[in-house]
Design a protein around this motif. Structure first.
Motif, mmCIF file in Angstrom:
data_model
loop_
_atom_site.group_PDB
_atom_site.id
_atom_site.type_symbol
_atom_site.label_atom_id
_atom_site.label_comp_id
_atom_site.label_asym_id
_atom_site.label_seq_id
_atom_site.Cartn_x
_atom_site.Cartn_y
_atom_site.Cartn_z
ATOM 1 N N SER A 1 9.150 8.037 5.353
ATOM 2 C CA SER A 1 9.100 9.105 6.315
ATOM 3 C C SER A 1 10.207 8.515 7.378
ATOM 4 O O SER A 1 11.027 9.265 7.875
ATOM 5 N N ARG A 2 10.264 7.231 7.782
ATOM 6 C CA ARG A 2 11.261 6.783 8.693
ATOM 7 C C ARG A 2 12.587 6.987 8.267
ATOM 8 O O ARG A 2 13.630 7.233 8.845
ATOM 9 N N LYS A 3 12.717 6.612 7.070
ATOM 10 C CA LYS A 3 14.113 6.811 6.300
ATOM 11 C C LYS A 3 14.734 8.038 6.335
ATOM 12 O O LYS A 3 15.514 8.374 6.778
ATOM 13 N N TYR B 1 1.050 -1.113 0.045
ATOM 14 C CA TYR B 1 -0.121 -0.171 -0.026
ATOM 15 C C TYR B 1 0.857 1.300 0.124
ATOM 16 O O TYR B 1 1.863 1.258 0.469
ATOM 17 N N SER B 2 0.435 2.310 -0.612
ATOM 18 C CA SER B 2 1.041 3.458 -0.894
ATOM 19 C C SER B 2 1.139 4.021 0.513
ATOM 20 O O SER B 2 2.405 4.878 0.720
ATOM 21 N N GLN B 3 0.440 3.790 1.662
ATOM 22 C CA GLN B 3 0.506 4.391 2.893
ATOM 23 C C GLN B 3 1.638 3.869 3.536
ATOM 24 O O GLN B 3 2.320 4.499 4.357
ATOM 25 N N ASP B 4 1.919 2.494 3.346
ATOM 26 C CA ASP B 4 3.004 1.979 4.327
ATOM 27 C C ASP B 4 4.244 2.310 3.480
ATOM 28 O O ASP B 4 5.173 2.227 4.302
ATOM 29 N N ARG B 5 4.353 2.700 2.274
ATOM 30 C CA ARG B 5 5.605 3.293 1.474
ATOM 31 C C ARG B 5 5.823 4.414 2.155
ATOM 32 O O ARG B 5 6.929 4.857 2.347
ATOM 33 N N ILE B 6 4.939 5.284 2.222
ATOM 34 C CA ILE B 6 5.180 6.733 2.625
ATOM 35 C C ILE B 6 5.584 6.724 4.134
ATOM 36 O O ILE B 6 6.485 7.354 4.459
ATOM 37 N N GLU B 7 5.269 5.711 4.945
ATOM 38 C CA GLU B 7 5.537 5.511 6.415
ATOM 39 C C GLU B 7 6.983 5.182 6.356
ATOM 40 O O GLU B 7 7.838 5.763 7.110
ATOM 41 N N VAL B 8 7.372 4.358 5.419
ATOM 42 C CA VAL B 8 8.845 3.785 5.649
ATOM 43 C C VAL B 8 9.728 4.846 4.882
ATOM 44 O O VAL B 8 10.854 4.920 5.666
#
Length: 186
Positions: A99-101, A90-97
């Motif tokens: 962001s953490r990066k 999901y794009s939301q998961d990618r955005i969260e990752v």
């Protein structure tokens, strides 16, 4: 930003201020007392031990952030490879990752620059101290004249220069006469 990264940022700002003061082109008569004032607190053994402990913790934070960035990169690569094999991310998961990066990279640069600037400030401080010592040594070794001696030397030099000018004027006059005589002969 967590508390310890806020403290690291405070250390970084302090180091930037100290480095700026040391790097400014200040006259020696102001630089020497300023350098001594900056040096005085760091000569205390307790403060030196505290600084070494703080730098050790910053080094540990730096190594931790490098590990976090590496793990997040592996997670992103795994997610992109799963996405190409038909698995959905999901794009939301990618955005969260991502962001953490971003935060992990920010913290890595913050701690890395703090460590780098620590060594830069220490080296600059050593160079400034060496410069001040060399200037003091030069001032002690350089000959100093009394104002009366300076005036006597200047008057003597002035008389010598005036004598040279008179000699050159006489030579110029003699050469002009010679040139006129040669011109009349032609």
């Amino acid at each position: 930003m967590s508390l310890y990264y806020s403290l690291v940022f405070g250390v970084l700002v302090f180091e930037v201020v100290i480095f700026s003061i040391l790097a400014l082109p200040i006259p020696t008569r102001l630089r020497k007392p300023l350098t001594l004032v900056l040096l005085r607190p760091f000569q205390n053994d307790i403060i030196q031990i505290t600084i070494k402990c703080v730098l050790g913790f910053i080094l540990l934070l730096f190594l931790d952030t490098i590990n976090k960035v590496y793990n997040i990169d592996r997670e992103l690569q795994a997610a992109s490879s799963a996405n190409t094999k038909g698995g959905g991310v999901y794009s939301q998961d990618r955005i969260e990752v991502l962001s953490r990066k971003f935060f992990a990279q920010r913290n890595m640069y913050l701690t890395g620059m703090t460590l780098f600037l620590t060594f830069t400030v220490a080296r600059t401080f050593g160079l400034v101290q060496e410069l001040l010592q060399l200037k003091d040594k030069y001032r002690k070794e350089s000959p100093k004249f009394d104002t009366k001696q300076d005036e006597a030397v200047n008057a003597k030099r002035k008389d010598e220069l005036e004598q040279e000018i008179k000699e050159k004027d006489l030579e110029i006059a003699r050469l002009k006469e010679k040139a006129e005589a040669l011109q009349k002969e032609m």
